[in-house]
Scaffold this motif. Structure first.
Motif, PDB file in Angstrom:
ATOM      1  N   THR A 151      -5.640   9.711   3.224  1.00  0.00           N
ATOM      2  CA  THR A 151      -4.980  10.219   2.018  1.00  0.00           C
ATOM      3  C   THR A 151      -4.282   9.084   1.283  1.00  0.00           C
ATOM      4  N   VAL A 152      -3.618   8.225   2.033  1.00  0.00           N
ATOM      5  CA  VAL A 152      -2.948   7.055   1.444  1.00  0.00           C
ATOM      6  C   VAL A 152      -3.946   6.209   0.666  1.00  0.00           C
ATOM      7  N   ALA A 153      -5.195   6.162   1.147  1.00  0.00           N
ATOM      8  CA  ALA A 153      -6.219   5.320   0.515  1.00  0.00           C
ATOM      9  C   ALA A 153      -6.689   5.869  -0.826  1.00  0.00           C
ATOM     10  N   LYS A 154      -6.357   7.112  -1.119  1.00  0.00           N
ATOM     11  CA  LYS A 154      -6.802   7.710  -2.388  1.00  0.00           C
ATOM     12  C   LYS A 154      -5.779   7.402  -3.475  1.00  0.00           C
ATOM     13  N   VAL A 155      -5.923   6.239  -4.077  1.00  0.00           N
ATOM     14  CA  VAL A 155      -4.999   5.811  -5.120  1.00  0.00           C
ATOM     15  C   VAL A 155      -5.764   5.536  -6.407  1.00  0.00           C
ATOM     16  N   ARG A 156      -5.102   5.751  -7.511  1.00  0.00           N
ATOM     17  CA  ARG A 156      -5.733   5.590  -8.820  1.00  0.00           C
ATOM     18  C   ARG A 156      -6.204   4.158  -9.041  1.00  0.00           C
TER      19      ARG A 156
ATOM     20  N   SER B 257       0.829  -1.206   0.000  1.00  0.00           N
ATOM     21  CA  SER B 257       0.000   0.000   0.000  1.00  0.00           C
ATOM     22  C   SER B 257       0.862   1.256   0.000  1.00  0.00           C
ATOM     23  N   ARG B 258       2.019   1.193   0.643  1.00  0.00           N
ATOM     24  CA  ARG B 258       2.941   2.340   0.663  1.00  0.00           C
ATOM     25  C   ARG B 258       3.421   2.657  -0.747  1.00  0.00           C
ATOM     26  N   HIS B 259       3.868   1.637  -1.458  1.00  0.00           N
ATOM     27  CA  HIS B 259       4.340   1.854  -2.829  1.00  0.00           C
ATOM     28  C   HIS B 259       3.212   2.369  -3.719  1.00  0.00           C
ATOM     29  N   GLU B 260       2.021   1.834  -3.527  1.00  0.00           N
ATOM     30  CA  GLU B 260       0.872   2.253  -4.338  1.00  0.00           C
ATOM     31  C   GLU B 260       0.578   3.727  -4.121  1.00  0.00           C
ATOM     32  N   SER B 261       0.635   4.167  -2.880  1.00  0.00           N
ATOM     33  CA  SER B 261       0.315   5.557  -2.565  1.00  0.00           C
ATOM     34  C   SER B 261       1.404   6.520  -3.029  1.00  0.00           C
ATOM     35  N   LEU B 262       2.655   6.193  -2.726  1.00  0.00           N
ATOM     36  CA  LEU B 262       3.736   7.136  -2.984  1.00  0.00           C
ATOM     37  C   LEU B 262       4.062   7.303  -4.456  1.00  0.00           C
ATOM     38  N   ARG B 263       3.506   6.465  -5.316  1.00  0.00           N
ATOM     39  CA  ARG B 263       3.736   6.692  -6.742  1.00  0.00           C
ATOM     40  C   ARG B 263       2.649   7.575  -7.364  1.00  0.00           C
TER      41      ARG B 263
ATOM     42  N   PRO C 133       1.175  11.075  -8.310  1.00  0.00           N
ATOM     43  CA  PRO C 133       1.815  12.387  -8.498  1.00  0.00           C
ATOM     44  C   PRO C 133       1.536  13.336  -7.338  1.00  0.00           C
ATOM     45  N   GLY C 134       2.585  13.929  -6.794  1.00  0.00           N
ATOM     46  CA  GLY C 134       2.459  14.882  -5.710  1.00  0.00           C
ATOM     47  C   GLY C 134       2.267  14.271  -4.334  1.00  0.00           C
ATOM     48  N   ARG C 135       2.080  12.962  -4.264  1.00  0.00           N
ATOM     49  CA  ARG C 135       1.786  12.325  -2.984  1.00  0.00           C
ATOM     50  C   ARG C 135       2.983  12.317  -2.015  1.00  0.00           C
ATOM     51  N   PRO C 136       4.217  12.049  -2.458  1.00  0.00           N
ATOM     52  CA  PRO C 136       5.317  12.005  -1.481  1.00  0.00           C
ATOM     53  C   PRO C 136       5.455  13.299  -0.680  1.00  0.00           C
ATOM     54  N   GLU C 137       5.351  14.441  -1.358  1.00  0.00           N
ATOM     55  CA  GLU C 137       5.478  15.717  -0.663  1.00  0.00           C
ATOM     56  C   GLU C 137       4.337  15.921   0.332  1.00  0.00           C
ATOM     57  N   ARG C 138       3.135  15.524  -0.066  1.00  0.00           N
ATOM     58  CA  ARG C 138       1.990  15.661   0.836  1.00  0.00           C
ATOM     59  C   ARG C 138       2.138  14.737   2.042  1.00  0.00           C
ATOM     60  N   SER C 139       2.622  13.529   1.793  1.00  0.00           N
ATOM     61  CA  SER C 139       2.818  12.590   2.892  1.00  0.00           C
ATOM     62  C   SER C 139       3.845  13.115   3.892  1.00  0.00           C
ATOM     63  N   LEU C 140       4.917  13.708   3.382  1.00  0.00           N
ATOM     64  CA  LEU C 140       5.939  14.247   4.276  1.00  0.00           C
ATOM     65  C   LEU C 140       5.347  15.338   5.171  1.00  0.00           C
ATOM     66  N   ALA C 141       4.535  16.214   4.592  1.00  0.00           N
ATOM     67  CA  ALA C 141       3.903  17.270   5.385  1.00  0.00           C
ATOM     68  C   ALA C 141       2.973  16.679   6.440  1.00  0.00           C
ATOM     69  N   GLN C 142       2.234  15.633   6.078  1.00  0.00           N
ATOM     70  CA  GLN C 142       1.343  14.994   7.039  1.00  0.00           C
ATOM     71  C   GLN C 142       2.121  14.292   8.142  1.00  0.00           C
ATOM     72  N   HIS C 143       3.258  13.718   7.799  1.00  0.00           N
ATOM     73  CA  HIS C 143       4.112  13.104   8.820  1.00  0.00           C
ATOM     74  C   HIS C 143       4.567  14.135   9.851  1.00  0.00           C
ATOM     75  N   HIS C 144       4.908  15.321   9.370  1.00  0.00           N
ATOM     76  CA  HIS C 144       5.339  16.369  10.294  1.00  0.00           C
ATOM     77  C   HIS C 144       4.206  16.744  11.248  1.00  0.00           C
ATOM     78  N   ALA C 145       2.979  16.761  10.738  1.00  0.00           N
ATOM     79  CA  ALA C 145       1.838  17.084  11.599  1.00  0.00           C
ATOM     80  C   ALA C 145       1.643  16.009  12.662  1.00  0.00           C
ATOM     81  N   ILE C 146       1.834  14.759  12.263  1.00  0.00           N
ATOM     82  CA  ILE C 146       1.723  13.654  13.223  1.00  0.00           C
ATOM     83  C   ILE C 146       2.816  13.782  14.284  1.00  0.00           C
ATOM     84  N   LEU C 147       4.032  14.039  13.844  1.00  0.00           N
ATOM     85  CA  LEU C 147       5.150  14.171  14.784  1.00  0.00           C
ATOM     86  C   LEU C 147       4.930  15.334  15.746  1.00  0.00           C
TER      87      LEU C 147
END
Length: 246
Positions: free
Chosen positions: A220-225, A177-183, A185-199
């Motif tokens: 957000t991770v669940a929203k995959v093509r 699921s991680r690979h599916e989400s991070l591929r 477009p634009g998802r890696p940057e959004r995930s990083l920002a969300q990680h910071h909010a969690i931290l």
């Protein structure tokens, strides 16, 4: 009964189009960022309908190999089209919703517990994971390893042996699921920002905020093509290719 007489697999026409596109990219020396021919041109040159070309492009998009810019054409996201078999895509699409449900249930609670129980050492691990993810993105990567380290760090910071065992039991599916989400477009940057909010919530010892931030992230991770895609079962080549549309 002899296994040799099992039903013969039918070849979907759009899968043949995918194969031709892969060969075209290789033979033409195309690279990431290059544009593929327009759908109408591909249909005419391959002798198939535009519908078959469109289905092929969707399969490539689902796999993160091309980017479709509405009104602007289709562009390569990688230097080659190493395509996953459609049957494997179908199987992953079948199991992905259950994996995402499990992630939301488990990781939301883990984030809550991490905010209650984290140590300074746990925070250092989480910060290092996000630094690593940022470095991956700066090098044009997807941040996969940094993402893995961060979620593993949240699990460790929760200090729950049983929940950690549950997470290990579905580690392979989570990786998928991680690979599916991070591929996306634009998802890696959004995930990083969300990680910071969690931290931030974990560091501030705000369990409810940490749980909410993790829930938003997993959704957000669940929203995959892939989950929007379904294979065209009726697009099958029996004898001759379908005629191009005018």
């Amino acid at each position: 009964m002899s296994d040799a007489l099992r039903p013969m697999a039918r070849t979907r026409l759009y899968e043949q189009v995918v194969d031709r596109l892969r060969d075209h990219v290789t033979e033409s020396g195309l690279r990431a960022g290059d544009r593929l021919p327009a759908e109408r041109e591909l249909a005419q040159r391959l002798g198939v309908s535009r519908a078959s070309v469109k289905q092929a492009v969707v399969v490539l998009e689902v796999q993160g190999l091309v980017e479709v810019r509405h009104g602007g054409g289709t562009y390569l996201r990688k230097d080659s089209l190493e395509v996953e078999p459609v049957e494997e895509l179908v199987e992953r699409r079948r199991r992905l919703p259950d994996v995402l449900d499990a992630r939301e249930a488990l990781e939301t609670k883990l984030a809550e517990l991490a905010a209650e129980r984290r140590t300074d050492e746990d925070l250092a691990v989480l910060r290092a994971a996000l630094d690593h993810m940022a470095e991956e993105l700066a090098a044009d990567g997807h941040g996969t390893e940094g993402d893995r380290r961060f979620h593993a760090g949240v699990t460790a910071a929760a200090h729950s042996a049983l929940l950690a065992d549950f997470m290990r039991s579905i580690a392979e599916q989570i990786t998928e699921s991680r690979h599916e989400s991070l591929r996306q477009p634009g998802r890696p940057e959004r995930s990083l920002a969300q990680h910071h909010a969690i931290l931030d919530a974990i560091e501030a010892r705000r369990p409810a905020a940490a749980a909410a931030a993790m829930r938003r992230h997993v959704r957000t991770v669940a929203k995959v093509r892939l989950l929007d895609w379904s294979p065209a079962e009726d697009d099958v080549l029996l004898h001759e290719p379908d005629e191009p549309r005018p």
